[in-house]
Design a protein around this motif. Structure first.
Motif, PDB file in Angstrom:
ATOM      1  N   SER A   2       0.831  -1.206   0.000  1.00 29.13           N
ATOM      2  CA  SER A   2       0.000   0.000   0.000  1.00 29.13           C
ATOM      3  C   SER A   2       0.863   1.252   0.000  1.00 29.13           C
ATOM      4  N   VAL A   3       0.295   2.287  -0.591  1.00 22.82           N
ATOM      5  CA  VAL A   3       0.909   3.616  -0.576  1.00 22.82           C
ATOM      6  C   VAL A   3      -0.131   4.595  -0.055  1.00 22.82           C
ATOM      7  N   VAL A   4       0.268   5.423   0.885  1.00 27.60           N
ATOM      8  CA  VAL A   4      -0.611   6.456   1.439  1.00 27.60           C
ATOM      9  C   VAL A   4       0.056   7.808   1.171  1.00 27.60           C
ATOM     10  N   ALA A   5      -0.607   8.634   0.369  1.00 25.90           N
ATOM     11  CA  ALA A   5      -0.057   9.964   0.055  1.00 25.90           C
ATOM     12  C   ALA A   5      -0.937  11.035   0.691  1.00 25.90           C
ATOM     13  N   LEU A   6      -0.316  11.970   1.376  1.00 25.92           N
ATOM     14  CA  LEU A   6      -1.034  13.092   1.992  1.00 25.92           C
ATOM     15  C   LEU A   6      -0.724  14.373   1.226  1.00 25.92           C
ATOM     16  N   GLY A   7      -1.666  15.284   1.215  1.00 27.84           N
ATOM     17  CA  GLY A   7      -1.425  16.562   0.551  1.00 27.84           C
ATOM     18  C   GLY A   7      -2.728  17.158   0.087  1.00 27.84           C
ATOM     19  N   HIS A   8      -2.705  17.762  -1.087  1.00 27.38           N
ATOM     20  CA  HIS A   8      -3.929  18.298  -1.656  1.00 27.38           C
ATOM     21  C   HIS A   8      -3.835  18.194  -3.171  1.00 27.38           C
ATOM     22  N   PHE A   9      -4.987  18.170  -3.806  1.00 27.79           N
ATOM     23  CA  PHE A   9      -5.018  18.093  -5.255  1.00 27.79           C
ATOM     24  C   PHE A   9      -4.946  19.488  -5.868  1.00 27.79           C
ATOM     25  N   ALA A  10      -4.350  19.547  -7.055  1.00 23.17           N
ATOM     26  CA  ALA A  10      -4.320  20.784  -7.841  1.00 23.17           C
ATOM     27  C   ALA A  10      -4.791  20.449  -9.246  1.00 23.17           C
ATOM     28  N   GLU A  11      -5.541  21.346  -9.834  1.00 17.17           N
ATOM     29  CA  GLU A  11      -6.090  21.102 -11.170  1.00 17.17           C
ATOM     30  C   GLU A  11      -5.018  21.320 -12.238  1.00 17.17           C
ATOM     31  N   VAL A  12      -5.055  20.517 -13.275  1.00 22.54           N
ATOM     32  CA  VAL A  12      -4.097  20.692 -14.376  1.00 22.54           C
ATOM     33  C   VAL A  12      -4.857  20.958 -15.677  1.00 22.54           C
ATOM     34  N   GLU A  13      -4.192  21.599 -16.602  1.00 21.93           N
ATOM     35  CA  GLU A  13      -4.797  21.989 -17.879  1.00 21.93           C
ATOM     36  C   GLU A  13      -3.827  21.729 -19.031  1.00 21.93           C
ATOM     37  N   GLY A  14      -4.337  21.931 -20.253  1.00 16.88           N
ATOM     38  CA  GLY A  14      -3.475  21.917 -21.433  1.00 16.88           C
ATOM     39  C   GLY A  14      -2.821  20.573 -21.694  1.00 16.88           C
ATOM     40  N   LEU A  37       3.532  13.235  -4.774  1.00 14.53           N
ATOM     41  CA  LEU A  37       3.860  12.049  -3.983  1.00 14.53           C
ATOM     42  C   LEU A  37       4.989  12.347  -3.003  1.00 14.53           C
ATOM     43  N   HIS A  38       5.226  13.630  -2.767  1.00 17.96           N
ATOM     44  CA  HIS A  38       6.314  14.024  -1.881  1.00 17.96           C
ATOM     45  C   HIS A  38       6.103  13.506  -0.463  1.00 17.96           C
ATOM     46  N   GLU A  39       4.858  13.632   0.011  1.00 15.40           N
ATOM     47  CA  GLU A  39       4.573  13.175   1.377  1.00 15.40           C
ATOM     48  C   GLU A  39       3.790  11.866   1.309  1.00 15.40           C
ATOM     49  N   ALA A  40       4.521  10.789   1.074  1.00 17.72           N
ATOM     50  CA  ALA A  40       3.863   9.491   0.905  1.00 17.72           C
ATOM     51  C   ALA A  40       4.646   8.415   1.641  1.00 17.72           C
ATOM     52  N   SER A  41       3.934   7.407   2.084  1.00 18.80           N
ATOM     53  CA  SER A  41       4.608   6.289   2.738  1.00 18.80           C
ATOM     54  C   SER A  41       4.098   4.991   2.143  1.00 18.80           C
ATOM     55  N   ALA A  42       4.950   3.977   2.142  1.00 14.58           N
ATOM     56  CA  ALA A  42       4.585   2.682   1.578  1.00 14.58           C
ATOM     57  C   ALA A  42       4.705   1.619   2.650  1.00 14.58           C
ATOM     58  N   LYS A  43       3.799   0.656   2.609  1.00 10.07           N
ATOM     59  CA  LYS A  43       3.886  -0.485   3.509  1.00 10.07           C
ATOM     60  C   LYS A  43       3.755  -1.760   2.698  1.00 10.07           C
ATOM     61  N   ILE A  44       4.371  -2.812   3.206  1.00  9.28           N
ATOM     62  CA  ILE A  44       4.294  -4.092   2.513  1.00  9.28           C
ATOM     63  C   ILE A  44       4.347  -5.216   3.530  1.00  9.28           C
ATOM     64  N   ARG A  45       3.544  -6.254   3.289  1.00  9.14           N
ATOM     65  CA  ARG A  45       3.698  -7.500   4.029  1.00  9.14           C
ATOM     66  C   ARG A  45       3.736  -8.605   3.000  1.00  9.14           C
ATOM     67  N   SER A  46       4.684  -9.503   3.136  1.00  6.08           N
ATOM     68  CA  SER A  46       4.783 -10.592   2.175  1.00  6.08           C
ATOM     69  C   SER A  46       5.249 -11.851   2.885  1.00  6.08           C
ATOM     70  N   GLY A  47       5.101 -12.958   2.218  1.00 10.19           N
ATOM     71  CA  GLY A  47       5.675 -14.201   2.707  1.00 10.19           C
ATOM     72  C   GLY A  47       4.826 -14.978   3.689  1.00 10.19           C
ATOM     73  N   PRO A  48       5.466 -15.918   4.375  1.00  4.30           N
ATOM     74  CA  PRO A  48       4.754 -16.899   5.212  1.00  4.30           C
ATOM     75  C   PRO A  48       4.243 -16.296   6.516  1.00  4.30           C
ATOM     76  N   PRO A  49       3.424 -17.055   7.246  1.00  7.23           N
ATOM     77  CA  PRO A  49       2.955 -16.580   8.550  1.00  7.23           C
ATOM     78  C   PRO A  49       4.106 -16.479   9.545  1.00  7.23           C
ATOM     79  N   ALA A  50       3.894 -15.699  10.596  1.00  7.55           N
ATOM     80  CA  ALA A  50       4.892 -15.534  11.657  1.00  7.55           C
ATOM     81  C   ALA A  50       4.310 -16.109  12.942  1.00  7.55           C
ATOM     82  N   ASP A  51       4.252 -17.430  13.006  1.00 11.74           N
ATOM     83  CA  ASP A  51       3.654 -18.066  14.186  1.00 11.74           C
ATOM     84  C   ASP A  51       4.594 -17.993  15.383  1.00 11.74           C
ATOM     85  N   LEU A  52       4.001 -18.088  16.560  1.00 12.38           N
ATOM     86  CA  LEU A  52       4.779 -18.092  17.796  1.00 12.38           C
ATOM     87  C   LEU A  52       5.485 -19.446  17.955  1.00 12.38           C
TER      88      LEU A  52
END
Lengths: 191, 191
Positions: free
Chosen positions: B76-88, B129-144
Protein backbone atom coordinates in the motif's frame (compact mmCIF):
# COMPACT_ATOMS: atom_id res chain seq x y z
CA UNK A 1 -19.64 -6.41 1.43
CA UNK A 2 -19.53 -10.19 1.52
CA UNK A 3 -17.59 -10.38 -1.74
CA UNK A 4 -15.11 -7.61 -1.03
CA UNK A 5 -11.92 -8.31 0.88
CA UNK A 6 -10.46 -4.95 1.84
CA UNK A 7 -12.12 -2.01 3.57
CA UNK A 8 -10.62 1.47 3.24
CA UNK A 9 -11.28 3.35 6.47
CA UNK A 10 -11.13 7.14 6.39
CA UNK A 11 -10.84 9.45 9.39
CA UNK A 12 -9.47 12.93 9.95
CA UNK A 13 -7.05 14.23 12.54
CA UNK A 14 -6.79 18.01 12.79
CA UNK A 15 -8.54 18.22 9.41
CA UNK A 16 -5.96 15.94 7.72
CA UNK A 17 -7.75 12.86 6.35
CA UNK A 18 -6.17 9.41 6.45
CA UNK A 19 -7.30 6.36 4.48
CA UNK A 20 -6.06 2.95 5.60
CA UNK A 21 -6.82 -0.47 4.13
CA UNK A 22 -7.88 -3.25 6.49
CA UNK A 23 -9.55 -6.66 6.58
CA UNK A 24 -13.16 -6.78 7.73
CA UNK A 25 -16.30 -8.86 7.99
CA UNK A 26 -20.00 -8.14 7.96
CA UNK A 27 -22.35 -9.61 10.55
CA UNK A 28 -25.95 -8.54 10.15
CA UNK A 29 -26.11 -4.76 9.91
CA UNK A 30 -22.57 -4.16 11.16
CA UNK A 31 -19.13 -4.15 9.61
CA UNK A 32 -16.27 -5.24 11.92
CA UNK A 33 -12.57 -4.42 11.76
CA UNK A 34 -9.78 -5.37 14.12
CA UNK A 35 -6.18 -4.58 14.96
CA UNK A 36 -3.63 -3.96 17.63
CA UNK A 37 -4.39 -1.54 20.48
CA UNK A 38 -0.87 -0.20 19.80
CA UNK A 39 -1.91 0.98 16.33
CA UNK A 40 -2.52 4.72 16.30
CA UNK A 41 -5.44 4.55 13.90
CA UNK A 42 -7.32 2.06 16.08
CA UNK A 43 -6.74 4.21 19.16
CA UNK A 44 -8.27 7.10 17.27
CA UNK A 45 -11.22 5.11 15.98
CA UNK A 46 -11.96 3.82 19.52
CA UNK A 47 -12.76 7.44 20.35
CA UNK A 48 -15.77 7.34 18.03
CA UNK A 49 -14.45 9.89 15.50
CA UNK A 50 -16.61 10.40 12.42
CA UNK A 51 -15.41 7.85 9.87
CA UNK A 52 -16.09 6.56 6.38
CA UNK A 53 -15.68 2.85 5.62
CA UNK A 54 -15.52 2.08 1.91
CA UNK A 55 -15.40 -1.33 0.27
CA UNK A 56 -14.91 -1.49 -3.48
CA UNK A 57 -14.59 -4.34 -5.92
CA UNK A 58 -13.04 -3.79 -9.33
CA UNK A 59 -15.08 -5.93 -11.73
CA UNK A 60 -13.48 -4.96 -15.01
CA UNK A 61 -12.42 -2.41 -17.57
CA UNK A 62 -14.81 -0.73 -19.98
CA UNK A 63 -13.21 -0.09 -23.36
CA UNK A 64 -15.22 2.40 -25.37
CA UNK A 65 -14.81 3.82 -28.87
CA UNK A 66 -13.99 7.24 -27.44
CA UNK A 67 -11.33 7.87 -24.82
CA UNK A 68 -13.91 9.93 -22.90
CA UNK A 69 -16.27 6.98 -22.39
CA UNK A 70 -13.67 4.58 -21.04
CA UNK A 71 -14.61 3.48 -17.56
CA UNK A 72 -14.38 0.67 -15.04
CA UNK A 73 -17.00 -1.76 -13.87
CA UNK A 74 -17.15 -1.87 -10.09
CA UNK A 75 -19.28 -2.29 -7.01
CA UNK A 76 -18.77 -0.12 -3.96
CA UNK A 77 -20.29 0.53 -0.56
CA UNK A 78 -19.65 3.71 1.40
CA UNK A 79 -20.69 3.65 5.07
CA UNK A 80 -20.62 6.77 7.25
CA UNK A 81 -20.74 6.83 11.02
CA UNK A 82 -18.37 5.98 13.82
CA UNK A 83 -16.81 2.84 15.21
CA UNK A 84 -17.69 1.37 18.60
CA UNK A 85 -15.59 -1.17 20.45
CA UNK A 86 -17.03 -4.62 21.09
CA UNK A 87 -16.14 -7.17 23.79
CA UNK A 88 -16.94 -10.69 24.97
CA UNK A 89 -18.96 -13.03 22.77
CA UNK A 90 -19.42 -10.39 20.07
CA UNK A 91 -15.66 -9.78 19.90
CA UNK A 92 -14.88 -13.47 19.42
CA UNK A 93 -17.70 -13.81 16.86
CA UNK A 94 -16.24 -10.87 14.91
CA UNK A 95 -12.73 -12.35 14.88
CA UNK A 96 -14.16 -15.63 13.70
CA UNK A 97 -16.16 -13.82 10.99
CA UNK A 98 -13.08 -11.91 9.78
CA UNK A 99 -11.09 -15.15 9.36
CA UNK A 100 -14.04 -16.96 7.79
CA UNK A 101 -14.63 -14.02 5.45
CA UNK A 102 -11.06 -14.32 4.18
CA UNK A 103 -11.00 -18.12 4.07
CA UNK A 104 -14.26 -19.99 4.65
CA UNK A 105 -13.58 -23.18 6.60
CA UNK A 106 -10.45 -21.92 8.32
CA UNK A 107 -11.89 -21.26 11.80
CA UNK A 108 -13.25 -24.81 12.00
CA UNK A 109 -9.87 -26.28 11.05
CA UNK A 110 -7.34 -27.13 13.79
CA UNK A 111 -6.06 -23.54 14.18
CA UNK A 112 -5.47 -22.40 17.75
CA UNK A 113 -8.24 -20.00 18.75
CA UNK A 114 -7.32 -16.77 20.54
CA UNK A 115 -6.06 -16.96 24.13
CA UNK A 116 -7.24 -14.47 26.74
CA UNK A 117 -3.97 -12.59 26.28
CA UNK A 118 -4.40 -12.47 22.52
CA UNK A 119 -7.97 -11.22 22.90
CA UNK A 120 -6.70 -8.45 25.15
CA UNK A 121 -4.06 -7.62 22.53
CA UNK A 122 -6.76 -7.19 19.88
CA UNK A 123 -9.21 -4.35 19.46
CA UNK A 124 -12.42 -5.11 17.58
CA UNK A 125 -14.57 -2.25 16.36
CA UNK A 126 -17.89 -2.17 14.55
CA UNK A 127 -19.69 0.39 12.45
CA UNK A 128 -23.40 0.35 11.70
CA UNK A 129 -24.41 -0.01 8.06
CA UNK A 130 -27.46 2.14 8.70
CA UNK A 131 -26.01 5.13 6.83
CA UNK A 132 -24.52 3.46 3.77
CA UNK A 133 -24.85 3.78 0.03
CA UNK A 134 -23.95 1.40 -2.76
CA UNK A 135 -22.90 2.11 -6.32
CA UNK A 136 -22.45 -0.23 -9.23
CA UNK A 137 -21.39 0.00 -12.85
CA UNK A 138 -21.57 -3.04 -15.06
CA UNK A 139 -21.80 -4.09 -18.66
CA UNK A 140 -20.70 -2.62 -21.99
CA UNK A 141 -19.46 0.87 -22.79
CA UNK A 142 -21.96 3.69 -23.36
CA UNK A 143 -20.59 5.29 -26.49
CA UNK A 144 -22.16 8.32 -28.12
CA UNK A 145 -24.32 7.82 -31.19
CA UNK A 146 -21.82 9.43 -33.63
CA UNK A 147 -19.08 7.08 -32.36
CA UNK A 148 -21.35 4.06 -32.73
CA UNK A 149 -22.14 5.07 -36.30
CA UNK A 150 -18.53 5.84 -37.25
CA UNK A 151 -17.84 2.57 -39.05
CA UNK A 152 -14.61 3.87 -40.55
CA UNK A 153 -12.96 3.83 -37.10
CA UNK A 154 -12.20 0.16 -36.62
CA UNK A 155 -11.75 -0.18 -32.89
CA UNK A 156 -12.77 -3.03 -30.62
CA UNK A 157 -15.22 -2.03 -27.89
CA UNK A 158 -16.53 -4.00 -24.97
CA UNK A 159 -15.46 -4.85 -21.47
CA UNK A 160 -12.87 -7.04 -19.83
CA UNK A 161 -14.10 -8.75 -16.64
CA UNK A 162 -11.54 -9.10 -13.84
CA UNK A 163 -11.56 -11.53 -10.93
CA UNK A 164 -9.23 -11.95 -7.99
CA UNK A 165 -7.85 -15.47 -8.42
CA UNK A 166 -5.69 -17.67 -6.22
CA UNK A 167 -2.36 -19.03 -7.39
CA UNK A 168 -0.99 -22.26 -5.89
CA UNK A 169 -0.87 -22.23 -2.07
CA UNK A 170 2.65 -21.74 -0.68
CA UNK A 171 3.34 -23.92 2.38
CA UNK A 172 5.17 -22.34 5.31
CA UNK A 173 8.82 -23.50 5.15
CA UNK A 174 8.37 -24.76 8.73
CA UNK A 175 5.28 -26.82 7.84
CA UNK A 176 5.40 -30.49 8.88
CA UNK A 177 5.77 -32.67 5.81
CA UNK A 178 2.69 -34.79 6.51
CA UNK A 179 0.13 -31.97 6.55
CA UNK A 180 -1.63 -31.57 3.19
CA UNK A 181 -3.37 -28.42 1.96
CA UNK A 182 -6.98 -28.56 3.18
CA UNK A 183 -9.93 -28.87 0.80
CA UNK A 184 -11.25 -25.38 1.58
CA UNK A 185 -7.91 -23.95 0.46
CA UNK A 186 -7.73 -26.01 -2.73
CA UNK A 187 -11.34 -25.08 -3.53
CA UNK A 188 -10.87 -21.37 -2.75
CA UNK A 189 -12.01 -19.18 -5.59
CA UNK A 190 -13.69 -22.02 -7.45
CA UNK A 191 -17.02 -21.09 -5.87
CA UNK B 1 1.39 2.72 -7.76
CA UNK B 2 2.03 1.37 -11.22
CA UNK B 3 0.62 -2.06 -10.34
CA UNK B 4 -2.45 -0.88 -8.45
CA UNK B 5 -5.65 -0.04 -10.28
CA UNK B 6 -7.86 1.79 -7.79
CA UNK B 7 -7.06 4.79 -5.61
CA UNK B 8 -9.16 5.48 -2.53
CA UNK B 9 -9.32 9.24 -2.03
CA UNK B 10 -10.21 10.55 1.41
CA UNK B 11 -11.34 14.07 2.28
CA UNK B 12 -13.44 15.60 5.01
CA UNK B 13 -16.39 17.97 4.84
CA UNK B 14 -17.45 19.54 8.15
CA UNK B 15 -15.32 16.90 9.91
CA UNK B 16 -17.15 14.01 8.18
CA UNK B 17 -14.62 11.98 6.16
CA UNK B 18 -15.49 10.47 2.80
CA UNK B 19 -13.53 7.78 0.97
CA UNK B 20 -14.21 7.27 -2.73
CA UNK B 21 -12.60 4.80 -5.15
CA UNK B 22 -11.33 6.12 -8.46
CA UNK B 23 -9.04 5.26 -11.37
CA UNK B 24 -5.67 6.99 -11.46
CA UNK B 25 -2.24 7.08 -13.04
CA UNK B 26 1.22 8.05 -11.90
CA UNK B 27 3.46 10.31 -13.96
CA UNK B 28 6.78 11.07 -12.35
CA UNK B 29 6.23 12.29 -8.80
CA UNK B 30 2.50 12.95 -9.23
CA UNK B 31 -0.64 10.87 -9.06
CA UNK B 32 -3.50 11.98 -11.34
CA UNK B 33 -7.23 11.42 -11.02
CA UNK B 34 -10.08 12.64 -13.19
CA UNK B 35 -13.82 12.97 -13.30
CA UNK B 36 -16.80 15.12 -14.14
CA UNK B 37 -16.90 18.75 -12.98
CA UNK B 38 -20.50 17.93 -11.94
CA UNK B 39 -19.26 15.42 -9.35
CA UNK B 40 -19.42 16.92 -5.87
CA UNK B 41 -16.22 15.25 -4.68
CA UNK B 42 -14.20 16.68 -7.58
CA UNK B 43 -15.58 20.17 -6.95
CA UNK B 44 -14.42 19.85 -3.35
CA UNK B 45 -10.98 18.52 -4.26
CA UNK B 46 -10.50 21.38 -6.74
CA UNK B 47 -10.52 23.66 -3.71
CA UNK B 48 -7.28 22.12 -2.44
CA UNK B 49 -8.74 20.50 0.68
CA UNK B 50 -6.33 18.33 2.67
CA UNK B 51 -6.66 14.82 1.24
CA UNK B 52 -5.28 11.32 1.55
CA UNK B 53 -4.84 9.17 -1.55
CA UNK B 54 -4.37 5.48 -0.79
CA UNK B 55 -3.59 2.71 -3.24
CA UNK B 56 -3.54 -0.85 -1.94
CA UNK B 57 -2.96 -4.19 -3.60
CA UNK B 58 -4.12 -7.39 -1.93
CA UNK B 59 -1.39 -9.94 -2.64
CA UNK B 60 -2.70 -12.89 -0.65
CA UNK B 61 -3.92 -14.47 2.55
CA UNK B 62 -1.61 -15.54 5.36
CA UNK B 63 -2.85 -18.69 7.08
CA UNK B 64 -1.13 -19.18 10.41
CA UNK B 65 -1.35 -21.91 13.05
CA UNK B 66 -3.01 -19.52 15.47
CA UNK B 67 -6.07 -17.43 14.64
CA UNK B 68 -4.22 -14.41 16.07
CA UNK B 69 -1.41 -14.59 13.52
CA UNK B 70 -3.65 -14.77 10.45
CA UNK B 71 -2.98 -11.84 8.17
CA UNK B 72 -2.95 -10.64 4.59
CA UNK B 73 -0.08 -9.96 2.26
CA UNK B 74 -0.41 -6.55 0.66
CA UNK B 75 1.33 -3.48 -0.67
CA UNK B 76 0.00 0.00 0.00
CA UNK B 77 0.91 3.62 -0.58
CA UNK B 78 -0.61 6.46 1.44
CA UNK B 79 -0.06 9.96 0.06
CA UNK B 80 -1.03 13.09 1.99
CA UNK B 81 -1.42 16.56 0.55
CA UNK B 82 -3.93 18.30 -1.66
CA UNK B 83 -5.02 18.09 -5.26
CA UNK B 84 -4.32 20.78 -7.84
CA UNK B 85 -6.09 21.10 -11.17
CA UNK B 86 -4.10 20.69 -14.38
CA UNK B 87 -4.80 21.99 -17.88
CA UNK B 88 -3.47 21.92 -21.43
CA UNK B 89 -0.78 19.44 -22.40
CA UNK B 90 -0.51 18.08 -18.88
CA UNK B 91 -4.25 17.40 -18.75
CA UNK B 92 -4.20 15.43 -22.00
CA UNK B 93 -1.07 13.56 -20.91
CA UNK B 94 -2.81 12.60 -17.66
CA UNK B 95 -5.92 11.31 -19.45
CA UNK B 96 -3.71 9.30 -21.75
CA UNK B 97 -1.80 7.93 -18.76
CA UNK B 98 -5.01 6.93 -16.96
CA UNK B 99 -6.22 4.94 -19.97
CA UNK B 100 -2.79 3.44 -20.62
CA UNK B 101 -2.50 2.53 -16.93
CA UNK B 102 -5.74 0.54 -17.15
CA UNK B 103 -5.03 -0.98 -20.55
CA UNK B 104 -1.56 -0.50 -22.06
CA UNK B 105 -1.85 -0.07 -25.82
CA UNK B 106 -5.36 1.35 -25.78
CA UNK B 107 -4.53 5.02 -26.40
CA UNK B 108 -2.54 4.14 -29.52
CA UNK B 109 -5.42 2.07 -30.91
CA UNK B 110 -8.05 3.73 -33.09
CA UNK B 111 -10.07 5.18 -30.19
CA UNK B 112 -11.35 8.71 -30.65
CA UNK B 113 -9.27 11.07 -28.53
CA UNK B 114 -11.04 13.72 -26.42
CA UNK B 115 -12.69 16.65 -28.21
CA UNK B 116 -12.40 20.17 -26.84
CA UNK B 117 -15.88 19.81 -25.37
CA UNK B 118 -14.98 16.54 -23.69
CA UNK B 119 -11.81 18.05 -22.27
CA UNK B 120 -13.90 20.86 -20.82
CA UNK B 121 -16.27 18.27 -19.37
CA UNK B 122 -13.40 16.57 -17.55
CA UNK B 123 -11.53 17.73 -14.48
CA UNK B 124 -8.01 16.39 -14.01
CA UNK B 125 -6.33 16.78 -10.64
CA UNK B 126 -2.88 15.83 -9.41
CA UNK B 127 -1.37 15.24 -6.00
CA UNK B 128 2.34 15.28 -5.25
CA UNK B 129 3.86 12.05 -3.98
CA UNK B 130 6.31 14.02 -1.88
CA UNK B 131 4.57 13.18 1.38
CA UNK B 132 3.86 9.49 0.91
CA UNK B 133 4.61 6.29 2.74
CA UNK B 134 4.59 2.68 1.58
CA UNK B 135 3.89 -0.49 3.51
CA UNK B 136 4.29 -4.09 2.51
CA UNK B 137 3.70 -7.50 4.03
CA UNK B 138 4.78 -10.59 2.17
CA UNK B 139 5.68 -14.20 2.71
CA UNK B 140 4.75 -16.90 5.21
CA UNK B 141 2.95 -16.58 8.55
CA UNK B 142 4.89 -15.53 11.66
CA UNK B 143 3.65 -18.07 14.19
CA UNK B 144 4.78 -18.09 17.80
CA UNK B 145 7.38 -20.65 18.86
CA UNK B 146 4.97 -22.76 20.96
CA UNK B 147 2.61 -23.02 17.97
CA UNK B 148 5.46 -24.04 15.68
CA UNK B 149 6.48 -26.75 18.11
CA UNK B 150 2.96 -28.05 18.73
CA UNK B 151 3.17 -31.04 16.42
CA UNK B 152 -0.06 -32.54 17.76
CA UNK B 153 -2.09 -29.74 16.13
CA UNK B 154 -2.15 -30.82 12.50
CA UNK B 155 -3.01 -27.65 10.63
CA UNK B 156 -1.74 -26.46 7.27
CA UNK B 157 0.08 -23.13 7.42
CA UNK B 158 1.37 -20.94 4.63
CA UNK B 159 0.05 -18.32 2.31
CA UNK B 160 -2.25 -18.15 -0.69
CA UNK B 161 -1.14 -15.66 -3.35
CA UNK B 162 -3.92 -13.75 -5.13
CA UNK B 163 -3.82 -12.00 -8.49
CA UNK B 164 -6.38 -9.96 -10.38
CA UNK B 165 -6.96 -11.94 -13.57
CA UNK B 166 -8.90 -11.19 -16.72
CA UNK B 167 -11.72 -13.42 -17.93
CA UNK B 168 -12.60 -13.53 -21.63
CA UNK B 169 -13.23 -10.08 -23.16
CA UNK B 170 -16.94 -9.36 -23.73
CA UNK B 171 -17.57 -7.53 -27.03
CA UNK B 172 -20.05 -4.65 -27.01
CA UNK B 173 -23.35 -5.95 -28.48
CA UNK B 174 -23.11 -3.09 -31.00
CA UNK B 175 -19.58 -4.05 -32.11
CA UNK B 176 -19.08 -4.50 -35.85
CA UNK B 177 -18.61 -8.16 -36.64
CA UNK B 178 -15.31 -7.72 -38.45
CA UNK B 179 -13.39 -6.11 -35.56
CA UNK B 180 -11.34 -8.68 -33.64
CA UNK B 181 -10.10 -8.26 -30.05
CA UNK B 182 -6.72 -6.49 -30.19
CA UNK B 183 -3.49 -8.18 -29.12
CA UNK B 184 -2.99 -5.90 -26.09
CA UNK B 185 -6.39 -7.05 -24.80
CA UNK B 186 -5.73 -10.74 -25.39
CA UNK B 187 -2.32 -10.41 -23.76
CA UNK B 188 -3.61 -8.39 -20.79
CA UNK B 189 -2.58 -9.91 -17.48
CA UNK B 190 -0.16 -12.36 -19.09
CA UNK B 191 2.72 -10.00 -18.38
Amino acid sequence: LDEGLVCHVGFAVDSQPFVLPTAYARIGEYLYVHGSPMARWLSLLRQALPVCATVSILDGFVLARSAFRHSVNYRSVVALGHFAEVEGEEKLAALRAIIEHIMPGRWGDAIRHPSDGELQATVVLKISLHEASAKIRSGPPADLEPDLKDRARKVWAGHLPLVLSPLAPVPDPALQQDIPAPDYLIEYGKR
